[in-house]
Write a protein that holds these residues in place. Structure first.
Motif, PDB file in Angstrom:
ATOM      1  N   VAL A 108       0.861  -1.189   0.000  1.00 25.07           N
ATOM      2  CA  VAL A 108       0.000   0.000   0.000  1.00 25.07           C
ATOM      3  C   VAL A 108       0.897   1.239   0.000  1.00 25.07           C
ATOM      4  O   VAL A 108       1.818   1.334   0.800  1.00 25.07           O
ATOM      5  CB  VAL A 108      -0.920   0.016   1.235  1.00 25.07           C
ATOM      6  N   HIS A 109       0.636   2.166  -0.892  1.00 21.51           N
ATOM      7  CA  HIS A 109       1.384   3.431  -0.932  1.00 21.51           C
ATOM      8  C   HIS A 109       0.716   4.383   0.057  1.00 21.51           C
ATOM      9  O   HIS A 109      -0.100   5.237  -0.322  1.00 21.51           O
ATOM     10  CB  HIS A 109       1.392   4.011  -2.338  1.00 21.51           C
ATOM     11  N   TYR A 110       1.069   4.255   1.345  1.00 19.36           N
ATOM     12  CA  TYR A 110       0.355   4.997   2.382  1.00 19.36           C
ATOM     13  C   TYR A 110       0.545   6.504   2.237  1.00 19.36           C
ATOM     14  O   TYR A 110       1.669   6.998   2.121  1.00 19.36           O
ATOM     15  CB  TYR A 110       0.806   4.565   3.782  1.00 19.36           C
ATOM     16  N   GLU A 116      -0.658  -3.656  -6.276  1.00 19.23           N
ATOM     17  CA  GLU A 116      -0.385  -2.365  -5.639  1.00 19.23           C
ATOM     18  C   GLU A 116      -1.697  -1.670  -5.267  1.00 19.23           C
ATOM     19  O   GLU A 116      -2.549  -1.451  -6.128  1.00 19.23           O
ATOM     20  CB  GLU A 116       0.369  -1.445  -6.582  1.00 19.23           C
ATOM     21  N   ASP A 117      -1.830  -1.321  -4.004  1.00 14.29           N
ATOM     22  CA  ASP A 117      -2.943  -0.472  -3.587  1.00 14.29           C
ATOM     23  C   ASP A 117      -2.466   0.975  -3.692  1.00 14.29           C
ATOM     24  O   ASP A 117      -1.751   1.481  -2.830  1.00 14.29           O
ATOM     25  CB  ASP A 117      -3.358  -0.806  -2.158  1.00 14.29           C
ATOM     26  N   ALA A 118      -2.861   1.608  -4.789  1.00 15.06           N
ATOM     27  CA  ALA A 118      -2.489   3.004  -5.047  1.00 15.06           C
ATOM     28  C   ALA A 118      -3.673   3.934  -4.815  1.00 15.06           C
ATOM     29  O   ALA A 118      -3.790   4.972  -5.471  1.00 15.06           O
ATOM     30  CB  ALA A 118      -1.951   3.148  -6.473  1.00 15.06           C
ATOM     31  N   ALA A 119      -4.538   3.565  -3.869  1.00 21.60           N
ATOM     32  CA  ALA A 119      -5.728   4.374  -3.580  1.00 21.60           C
ATOM     33  C   ALA A 119      -5.369   5.797  -3.179  1.00 21.60           C
ATOM     34  O   ALA A 119      -6.125   6.735  -3.441  1.00 21.60           O
ATOM     35  CB  ALA A 119      -6.562   3.710  -2.490  1.00 21.60           C
ATOM     36  N   HIS A 120      -4.220   5.963  -2.518  1.00 25.46           N
ATOM     37  CA  HIS A 120      -3.766   7.290  -2.082  1.00 25.46           C
ATOM     38  C   HIS A 120      -2.807   7.927  -3.092  1.00 25.46           C
ATOM     39  O   HIS A 120      -2.301   9.017  -2.840  1.00 25.46           O
ATOM     40  CB  HIS A 120      -3.011   7.181  -0.751  1.00 25.46           C
ATOM     41  N   ALA A 121      -2.513   7.261  -4.191  1.00 27.40           N
ATOM     42  CA  ALA A 121      -1.306   7.584  -4.961  1.00 27.40           C
ATOM     43  C   ALA A 121      -1.556   7.886  -6.432  1.00 27.40           C
ATOM     44  O   ALA A 121      -0.727   7.545  -7.282  1.00 27.40           O
ATOM     45  CB  ALA A 121      -0.315   6.426  -4.821  1.00 27.40           C
ATOM     46  N   ILE A 122      -2.647   8.552  -6.757  1.00 27.47           N
ATOM     47  CA  ILE A 122      -2.965   8.818  -8.155  1.00 27.47           C
ATOM     48  C   ILE A 122      -1.908   9.673  -8.845  1.00 27.47           C
ATOM     49  O   ILE A 122      -1.738   9.601 -10.061  1.00 27.47           O
ATOM     50  CB  ILE A 122      -4.360   9.486  -8.285  1.00 27.47           C
ATOM     51  N   ASP A 123      -1.155  10.459  -8.087  1.00 25.86           N
ATOM     52  CA  ASP A 123      -0.139  11.326  -8.694  1.00 25.86           C
ATOM     53  C   ASP A 123       1.275  10.966  -8.246  1.00 25.86           C
ATOM     54  O   ASP A 123       2.207  11.723  -8.491  1.00 25.86           O
ATOM     55  CB  ASP A 123      -0.438  12.795  -8.359  1.00 25.86           C
ATOM     56  N   SER A 124       1.436   9.816  -7.604  1.00 25.58           N
ATOM     57  CA  SER A 124       2.753   9.418  -7.078  1.00 25.58           C
ATOM     58  C   SER A 124       3.586   8.736  -8.159  1.00 25.58           C
ATOM     59  O   SER A 124       3.060   8.031  -9.027  1.00 25.58           O
ATOM     60  CB  SER A 124       2.588   8.481  -5.884  1.00 25.58           C
ATOM     61  N   ARG A 125       4.896   8.936  -8.057  1.00 25.28           N
ATOM     62  CA  ARG A 125       5.839   8.321  -8.991  1.00 25.28           C
ATOM     63  C   ARG A 125       7.010   7.734  -8.220  1.00 25.28           C
ATOM     64  O   ARG A 125       7.473   8.313  -7.238  1.00 25.28           O
ATOM     65  CB  ARG A 125       6.374   9.347  -9.995  1.00 25.28           C
ATOM     66  N   SER A 126       7.485   6.586  -8.691  1.00 29.64           N
ATOM     67  CA  SER A 126       8.676   5.947  -8.132  1.00 29.64           C
ATOM     68  C   SER A 126       9.652   5.700  -9.265  1.00 29.64           C
ATOM     69  O   SER A 126       9.353   4.950 -10.204  1.00 29.64           O
ATOM     70  CB  SER A 126       8.302   4.622  -7.458  1.00 29.64           C
ATOM     71  N   ILE A 162       3.607  -0.468 -11.390  1.00 31.24           N
ATOM     72  CA  ILE A 162       4.912  -1.123 -11.226  1.00 31.24           C
ATOM     73  C   ILE A 162       4.752  -2.628 -11.016  1.00 31.24           C
ATOM     74  O   ILE A 162       5.515  -3.434 -11.555  1.00 31.24           O
ATOM     75  CB  ILE A 162       5.683  -0.493 -10.047  1.00 31.24           C
ATOM     76  N   GLY A 163       3.748  -3.022 -10.242  1.00 25.35           N
ATOM     77  CA  GLY A 163       3.487  -4.435  -9.991  1.00 25.35           C
ATOM     78  C   GLY A 163       2.678  -5.067 -11.106  1.00 25.35           C
ATOM     79  O   GLY A 163       2.571  -4.534 -12.218  1.00 25.35           O
ATOM     80  N   ASP A 164       2.072  -6.216 -10.804  1.00 25.48           N
ATOM     81  CA  ASP A 164       1.276  -6.930 -11.806  1.00 25.48           C
ATOM     82  C   ASP A 164      -0.083  -6.270 -12.021  1.00 25.48           C
ATOM     83  O   ASP A 164      -0.571  -6.198 -13.146  1.00 25.48           O
ATOM     84  CB  ASP A 164       1.096  -8.388 -11.361  1.00 25.48           C
ATOM     85  N   ILE A 165      -0.712  -5.833 -10.923  1.00 21.63           N
ATOM     86  CA  ILE A 165      -2.010  -5.147 -10.981  1.00 21.63           C
ATOM     87  C   ILE A 165      -1.950  -3.969 -10.011  1.00 21.63           C
ATOM     88  O   ILE A 165      -1.363  -4.081  -8.933  1.00 21.63           O
ATOM     89  CB  ILE A 165      -3.169  -6.083 -10.587  1.00 21.63           C
ATOM     90  N   GLY A 166      -2.542  -2.852 -10.393  1.00 19.50           N
ATOM     91  CA  GLY A 166      -2.616  -1.705  -9.501  1.00 19.50           C
ATOM     92  C   GLY A 166      -4.039  -1.206  -9.410  1.00 19.50           C
ATOM     93  O   GLY A 166      -4.757  -1.163 -10.417  1.00 19.50           O
ATOM     94  N   ILE A 167      -4.470  -0.859  -8.203  1.00 15.48           N
ATOM     95  CA  ILE A 167      -5.842  -0.362  -8.033  1.00 15.48           C
ATOM     96  C   ILE A 167      -5.819   1.088  -7.557  1.00 15.48           C
ATOM     97  O   ILE A 167      -4.872   1.537  -6.905  1.00 15.48           O
ATOM     98  CB  ILE A 167      -6.670  -1.237  -7.064  1.00 15.48           C
ATOM     99  N   PHE A 168      -6.908   1.800  -7.879  1.00 14.12           N
ATOM    100  CA  PHE A 168      -7.040   3.212  -7.524  1.00 14.12           C
ATOM    101  C   PHE A 168      -8.437   3.456  -6.952  1.00 14.12           C
ATOM    102  O   PHE A 168      -9.372   2.713  -7.229  1.00 14.12           O
ATOM    103  CB  PHE A 168      -6.819   4.099  -8.755  1.00 14.12           C
ATOM    104  N   SER A 169      -8.544   4.498  -6.142  1.00 16.83           N
ATOM    105  CA  SER A 169      -9.824   4.871  -5.534  1.00 16.83           C
ATOM    106  C   SER A 169     -10.128   6.327  -5.830  1.00 16.83           C
ATOM    107  O   SER A 169      -9.241   7.178  -5.775  1.00 16.83           O
ATOM    108  CB  SER A 169      -9.768   4.658  -4.010  1.00 16.83           C
ATOM    109  N   PHE A 170     -11.397   6.603  -6.138  1.00 23.75           N
ATOM    110  CA  PHE A 170     -11.822   7.963  -6.473  1.00 23.75           C
ATOM    111  C   PHE A 170     -13.027   8.395  -5.633  1.00 23.75           C
ATOM    112  O   PHE A 170     -13.899   9.113  -6.110  1.00 23.75           O
ATOM    113  CB  PHE A 170     -12.170   8.046  -7.969  1.00 23.75           C
TER     114      PHE A 170
END
Length: 342
Positions: free
Chosen positions: A100-102, A121-131, A139-147
């Motif tokens: 989780v990208h806290y 990847e739980d990117a619920a908090h990370a719509i604009d984050s970059r690594s 970056i992983g196999d599947i990434g999810i987002f929350s709106f």
């Protein structure tokens, strides 16, 4: 679903630098969909590792899919899991890892590849984050987002996912309408028996709406401006609170990475976190704790000791951070914290 849904999917794919994005009706359902797409037999005794310091939907998605959530500890500074914590709980039944990208701070996803299992990847908090230049969630196999309504990009309610495997995205698109491979709107374009449809698999309804998508398109156009304001608030907190001896401020993003600044979480080191929260609430300043450690919830029956997570439960406090926060409100929050009789 209709043209606005497709337009937002295309816009989000472009924003994240991927070829496709599948919009769903919530981030929680995106988590369930992501676990389902891994195609792990429900009766296999499979385990999925995740941090205990996260939202309940992460563990629920695993449990409702017939698997066992295995909780790991987090890094005390970043509040994200790391490879060392995962290594302590990984085992022969480990089928996936869910970092989780806290708060939008990138988690070390690349370090988890060594375990040889799929990464959600739980990117619920990370719509604009970059690594390292890559969008978190891609970056992983599947990434999810929350709106949902409190996220950096809000559609009222909504979510979605991306996947490295194109077939998984196509499967998600087929499944989201109760397992029906195409909507009546799409089928009607063929002008011949459009009411007939094929049900590929029994599945819950997870369809987004064009109304939500229209909100998302407007929000996406404003994202640079709202992110700039979030970053400004974050930096102001960092400057003004870092000198207070009984407060530990959150970690800044590493050079070359990008933060989404979803929330600002301090640690109150003198054992008076609860008193500080009540003190601020008495002055109409709302704070909270995101999240309650999941391994301590009876429903998961996961009897493990996670010292860093349990310390957070006693110390952590999320301060107000949102684009509409006025400068005078921000100064009042900081001044009230300074006056707290610690």
């Amino acid at each position: 679903m209709g043209p606005k849904t497709a337009e937002l999917e295309s816009a989000l794919a472009s924003h994240l630098g991927v070829k496709d994005f599948v919009l769903l009706n919530s981030g929680s359902n995106a988590l369930y969909m992501a676990v389902h797409l891994l195609d792990i037999p429900a009766d296999s005794g499979a385990e999925i590792i995740l941090p205990a310091f996260t939202w309940v939907a992460c563990a629920n998605a695993i449990l409702l899919s017939g698997h066992r959530p295995v909780f790991c500890d987090i890094d005390a500074d970043t509040m994200n899991l790391n490879a060392e914590a995962v290594e302590r709980v990984v085992g022969p039944r480990t089928a996936a890892i869910m970092p989780v990208h806290y708060a939008g701070l990138p988690a070390p996803v690349d370090d988890l590849v060594q375990f040889g299992v799929p990464i959600i990847e739980d990117a619920a908090h990370a719509i604009d984050s970059r690594s390292s230049g890559r969008a978190c969630g891609t970056i992983g196999d599947i990434g999810i987002f929350s709106f949902d309504s409190v996220k950096n990009l809000a559609t009222g309610e909504g979510g979605g996912l991306v996947a490295r495997d194109k077939q998984k995205l196509e499967q998600a698109r087929d499944l989201r309408l109760c397992g029906i491979s195409r909507s009546g709107f799409d089928a009607s374009q063929e002008r011949d028996r459009w009411w007939e449809h094929e049900i590929r698999e029994a599945f819950p309804k997870m369809t987004p709406s064009d109304l939500s998508a229209a909100l998302g398109l407007a929000q996406l156009r404003k994202l640079n401006a709202t992110q700039s304001r979030r970053a400004e608030i974050w930096r102001h907190y960092q400057r003004e609170l870092s000198g207070i001896s009984w407060i530990q401020c959150p970690s800044d993003v590493q050079a070359g990475d990008r933060h989404s600044y979803f929330t600002y979480c301090i640690r109150v080191k003198n054992g008076r976190r609860d008193k500080l929260a009540k003190y601020l609430l008495d002055q109409n300043i709302y704070t909270t704790l995101r999240f309650h450690p999941l391994h301590l919830s009876p429903v998961y029956d996961n009897k493990v000791s996670l010292p860093e997570t349990e310390d957070l439960m006693r110390q952590a406090l999320n301060l107000p951070l949102h684009p509409m926060l006025r400068n005078e409100d921000l100064e009042r929050i900081i001044e009230s914290i300074r006056k707290f009789p610690a």
